[in-house]
Design an enzyme around this catalytic site. Structure first.
Site, PDB file in Angstrom:
ATOM      1  N   GLU A 177      19.075  41.735  11.651  1.00 41.18           N
ATOM      2  CA  GLU A 177      18.336  42.128  12.498  1.00 41.18           C
ATOM      3  C   GLU A 177      18.276  43.411  13.073  1.00 41.18           C
ATOM      4  O   GLU A 177      16.947  43.140  13.138  1.00 41.18           O
ATOM      5  CB  GLU A 177      18.617  40.778  13.887  1.00 41.18           C
ATOM      6  CG  GLU A 177      18.429  39.141  13.822  1.00 41.18           C
ATOM      7  CD  GLU A 177      19.468  38.655  13.322  1.00 41.18           C
ATOM      8  OE1 GLU A 177      20.149  39.551  13.044  1.00 41.18           O
ATOM      9  OE2 GLU A 177      18.785  37.299  12.535  1.00 41.18           O
ATOM     10  N   HIS A 200      18.571  28.347  19.588  1.00 43.65           N
ATOM     11  CA  HIS A 200      17.288  27.746  19.485  1.00 43.65           C
ATOM     12  C   HIS A 200      15.944  27.500  20.065  1.00 43.65           C
ATOM     13  O   HIS A 200      15.107  26.956  20.017  1.00 43.65           O
ATOM     14  CB  HIS A 200      17.429  27.236  18.280  1.00 43.65           C
ATOM     15  CG  HIS A 200      18.303  27.584  17.198  1.00 43.65           C
ATOM     16  ND1 HIS A 200      19.518  27.332  17.093  1.00 43.65           N
ATOM     17  CD2 HIS A 200      18.102  27.841  16.122  1.00 43.65           C
ATOM     18  CE1 HIS A 200      20.306  28.020  16.184  1.00 43.65           C
ATOM     19  NE2 HIS A 200      19.585  27.688  15.155  1.00 43.65           N
TER      20      HIS A 200
HETATM   21  C1  LIG Z   1      21.841  36.558  14.067  1.00 42.23           C
HETATM   22  C2  LIG Z   1      21.254  35.526  12.736  1.00 42.23           C
HETATM   23  N1  LIG Z   1      20.474  35.432  12.624  1.00 42.23           N
HETATM   24  C3  LIG Z   1      19.862  34.485  12.243  1.00 42.23           C
HETATM   25  C4  LIG Z   1      20.431  33.627  12.510  1.00 42.23           C
HETATM   26  C5  LIG Z   1      20.036  32.486  11.816  1.00 42.23           C
HETATM   27  N2  LIG Z   1      21.098  30.988  10.633  1.00 42.23           N
HETATM   28  C6  LIG Z   1      21.615  30.604  10.651  1.00 42.23           C
HETATM   29  S1  LIG Z   1      22.566  29.988   9.813  1.00 42.23           S
HETATM   30  C7  LIG Z   1      22.017  31.639   8.732  1.00 42.23           C
HETATM   31  C8  LIG Z   1      22.779  31.280   6.984  1.00 42.23           C
HETATM   32  C9  LIG Z   1      23.902  31.303   7.471  1.00 42.23           C
HETATM   33  O1  LIG Z   1      24.519  31.664   5.620  1.00 42.23           O
HETATM   34  P1  LIG Z   1      26.191  31.705   5.534  1.00 42.23           P
HETATM   35  O2  LIG Z   1      26.863  32.393   6.508  1.00 42.23           O
HETATM   36  O3  LIG Z   1      26.716  32.115   4.531  1.00 42.23           O
HETATM   37  O4  LIG Z   1      26.717  30.620   6.155  1.00 42.23           O
HETATM   38  P2  LIG Z   1      26.956  29.273   5.842  1.00 42.23           P
HETATM   39  O5  LIG Z   1      25.442  28.368   6.118  1.00 42.23           O
HETATM   40  O6  LIG Z   1      26.191  29.503   4.396  1.00 42.23           O
HETATM   41  O7  LIG Z   1      28.109  28.158   5.688  1.00 42.23           O
HETATM   42  C10 LIG Z   1      20.452  31.538   9.548  1.00 42.23           C
HETATM   43  C11 LIG Z   1      20.522  32.788   9.084  1.00 42.23           C
HETATM   44  C12 LIG Z   1      21.461  32.889  12.908  1.00 42.23           C
HETATM   45  N3  LIG Z   1      21.988  32.029  12.858  1.00 42.23           N
HETATM   46  N4  LIG Z   1      21.827  33.940  13.069  1.00 42.23           N
END
Ligand SMILES: Cc1ncc(C[n+]2csc(CCOP(=O)(O)OP(=O)(O)O)c2C)c(N)n1
Ligand SMILES: [Mg+2]
Lengths: 325, 407
Positions: free
Chosen positions: A60, A127
């Site tokens: 972000e 959220h």
């Molecule tokens: C700082 C932040 N930005 C955006 C999000 C929204 N978000 C939640 S999970 C996710 C993807 C996470 O991917 P990863 O770190 O690869 O974990 P995975 O779900 O694959 O285990 C996003 C973009 C968030 N939770 N926190």
């Protein structure tokens, strides 16, 4: 003309502005191929291509900072926070860098930071947030938070054309529940102007975003059950505030409730109350009252979330107290 | 893999579990490809840590993986009955990575899980009953209905609950392990991040701080190919996530995340190093997210066949059952008995969880601060014990019917 949802109205605004001005582009997490967590940007990638609809890493600070830099260079970036709660990560760059850029360095930041906001959705503490207060408190940022589909579109178009940074809060509860018919042609809504959502004589409710609909619900109920005529002012823009519209409704009904979904302490209701106090004290027949969320992190379980957030019955109770004053 | 599919290589082009320091890989980028893993698992040398696990412990690993998967399947059933409040997140295909790593910790150690680490939490002592109550937002859930899904912790049992903002738990775990170090305690911390979370500022600041302070912290990057819809090729320009270890000046290692013993081995080595004063390690485990980001996600962005290939050729439970039969001499009956025990445990927990009441609305007021311990209801709630009057529209406010957004 067919009605479209609040969400589709936002998308329509983005498409029209990207068609109109090639400097407009979108950036964010999962906004391209996936079309965004809520699908606001669905279809933009195939229409405008990867160079104008950019899927970013989960960064972000990076996204918002890059928008500022692109803005300096004459671009008009629109960046998405996947949930507005994560704008907290970009707080430094927004408040220290973006908000001061024009004043201290004569650098424009014509950018929009937008994202799904607000509660009533069982989204839990990360959220559901309404983080507008911290940004309203920062000189140099504009903040809008529409309640209707027409305003969602018209304000988005104005925000993109604005020469300063506009934080654009979209209420996720309204995304698919609220529909409206879009005015023909190039429909813009001026930033800084409130909208009278309902005319009334007895009590005014000043509010914005999802609670506009709660206020309208309460107003109907109060008319049917108490014969009260309630006016509802939808602020639409939170910074800069439309003082004229606020004072006009105060002078009309002389009894005012300020309502918001955000928590109480430091919320914008306090600011509005002070302005009324300073400018319209003689016009008041009752103290200005506030209905807001409790000063509590927003919990997840329905019974808890309902308790913390303002409900229609709270508004009814507050308006009755004002009317009886 | 997504995008062009031009760059295709195995995870890091080196044997799973290989240590790396100062090397930047061999020029190829790690992409996930389920078909790459040939056998049930790479043969482990007898000096590997898992060679010292007893047969019972090795059977235990299967129990935890089976429990993780079956519990999530039960949650799916409850979700379809709309008994789950909010979103549902799966770790299907990643059970080995969660269980194998958590199993390398001692009871006194502390881990911080992420959304796909249900298995790690179960190993650390979280119970199916707690998980079910938590997902159903019950009043007697670990967070009393305040937080979602597996966002909860218990420092006594050794796990600290995550929050949604990604990366934040890395600096928090730096502080936890800083305390271990200051108090000269023989304790280690483990923190998980996804491939996507490595892009956050919090991740960078947290791991860098921990590295400089030589804190006893193991950082596991779970490379499951995607962050929501975003493939790793859009997440980092590094060839592989383990290369980030070089920049932080810490040892890095990579492991086959669908081989529970390989994950155990690589984590145990890092844990032992942390315990003996060797500081931070970064481990990249190669795995694959077979379900969408959450239940609502239809995975339209995943290339055709990719999920099926991983399911058919590289399922961590399938692979471990081969190990159990061939190396541990486990019979089909023994395995079936474990599966049956898991179902019994989950059935009992479900019955109990469904009976739990929702939180009392007034409980919302308790515990924002230590002092005062309780907030007062706002003036418009005086004399009421509930927020929503019966006369509110049933079909309107306060009912979330949308399944579209992720939570
Ligand atoms: C700082 C932040 N930005 C955006 C999000 C929204 N978000 C939640 S999970 C996710 C993807 C996470 O991917 P990863 O770190 O690869 O974990 P995975 O779900 O694959 O285990 C996003 C973009 C968030 N939770 N926190
Ligand atoms: Mg991932």
């Amino acid at each position: 003309m067919a009605e479209i949802t609040y969400l589709e109205a936002l998308r329509e605004a983005l498409v029209e502005e990207m068609d109109r001005d090639e400097n407009v582009f979108c950036m964010g997490e999962d906004i391209g191929a996936y079309g965004g967590a809520f699908k606001v940007t669905d279809g933009l990638l195939s229409r405008f291509g990867e160079s104008r609809v950019i899927d970013t890493p989960i960064s972000e600070i990076g996204i918002v900072g890059a928008a500022a830099g692109a803005g300096h260079m004459g671009m008009r970036p629109v960046v998405e926070m996947q949930f507005i709660d994560f704008i907290a990560n970009a707080y430094d760059i927004l408040t220290n860098y973006v908000a001061t850029a024009r004043y201290r360095a004569f650098l424009p930041c014509p950018m929009v930071v937008r994202g799904p906001s607000g509660g009533y959705v069982r989204g839990g503490p990360f959220h559901s947030q309404n983080p507008e207060a911290g940004f309203i408190h920062t000189p140099g940022l504009k903040v809008v938070y529409p309640a209707t589909a027409e305003d969602a579109k018209g304000l988005m178009k104005s925000a993109i054309r604005d020469d300063d940074c506009v934080l654009f809060f979209e209420h996720k509860y309204l995304y698919r529940r609220i529909k409206g018919e879009m005015p023909q042609g190039d429909h813009t809504v001026p930033i800084g102007r409130a909208r009278l959502a309902r005319e009334g004589r007895d009590v005014s409710i000043i509010t914005y975003a999802a609670t506009v609909w709660k206020a309208l619900e309460a107003a109907e109920q109060l008319e049917a059950q108490d014969g009260l005529s309630v006016e509802v002012l939808d602020l639409r823009t939170l910074a800069p505030l439309d003082d004229e519209a606020i004072f006009a409704t105060v002078r009309k009904t002389n009894r005012v409730l300020v309502l918001h979904e955000d928590t109480r302490t430091g919320g914008i209701a306090g600011e509005i109350t002070s302005r009324i106090n300073e400018s319209c004290f003689e016009w008041l027949d009752a103290p200005v009252l506030r209905v807001t969320a409790h000063d509590i992190p927003l919990p997840y379980a329905p019974s808890l979330e309902d308790f913390v957030l303002p409900q229609t019955s709270d508004i009814v109770r507050a308006v009755r107290r004002l009317a009886a004053y | 893999m997504p995008a062009s599919g031009k760059r295709k290589a195995g995870p890091g082009n080196r044997e799973p579990g290989t240590e790396t320091r100062g090397a930047s890989g061999n020029g190829k980028r790690a992409e996930l490809d389920g078909s790459r893993f040939p056998g049930p698992r790479s043969q482990s040398a007898s000096d590997r840590a898992s060679a010292k696990l007893t047969r019972d412990q090795k059977i235990d690993l299967y129990y935890w993986m089976r429990l993780t998967r079956s519990l999530e399947e039960r949650l799916v059933a409850l979700y379809r009955q709309t008994k789950v409040v909010g979103g549902l997140f799966r770790s299907l295909g990643q059970e080995a990575d969660a269980v194998g790593s958590a199993y390398a910790l001692e009871r006194r150690d502390i881990l911080s899980p992420l959304i796909r680490n249900l298995g790690s939490m179960l190993v650390k002592g979280a119970t199916p009953l707690e998980i079910l109550r938590q997902y159903m937002a019950k009043g007697d859930s670990p967070t009393r209905g305040r937080e979602l899904n597996i966002h909860f912790g218990d420092t006594d049992r050794g796990f600290i609950g995550q929050i949604s903002p990604l990366g934040d738990m890395v600096p928090v775990m730096a502080g936890v392990t800083m305390t271990f170090k200051m108090r000269r305690q023989d304790r280690v911390g483990l923190v998980y991040v996804g491939d996507g979370a490595t892009s956050t500022g919090a991740f960078h600041e947290g791991i860098n701080l921990a590295a400089v302070q030589r804190l006893p912290l193991v950082v596991i990057v779970e490379n499951n190919g995607y962050a929501y819809s975003t493939p790793i090729s859009k997440q980092t320009a590094a060839r592989q996530f383990v290369d980030k270890a070089i920049g932080y000046g810490v040892p890095g290692a990579q492991a086959d995340g669908n081989d529970v013993l390989a994950v155990y081995d690589v984590t145990k080595a890092a844990v032992d190093r942390a315990r003996s004063g060797g500081g931070v390690s970064l481990i990249e485990v190669m795995t694959y997210r077979r379900k969408g980001h959450a239940e609502h996600d239809n995975q339209s962005y995943v290339p055709a066949g990719e999920i099926d290939r991983w399911a058919a050729e590289n399922d961590p439970l399938d692979r471990y059952r081969v190990v159990m039969r061939e190396e541990l001499g486990a019979t089909d009956e023994e395995i079936a008995a474990i599966d049956a025990r898991v179902v019994r445990d989950i059935d009992a927990a479900t019955d109990e969880a469904e009976k739990s009441p929702p939180p009392d609305p007034l409980d919302a007021l308790i515990g924002v601060y230590a002092d005062p311990p309780r907030e007062r209801p706002l003036w418009f709630r005086e004399g009421t014990d509930r927020a929503v009057d019966v006369n509110e529209r049933p079909e309107g406010w306060g009912t979330w019917s949308g399944r579209t957004g992720s939570v």
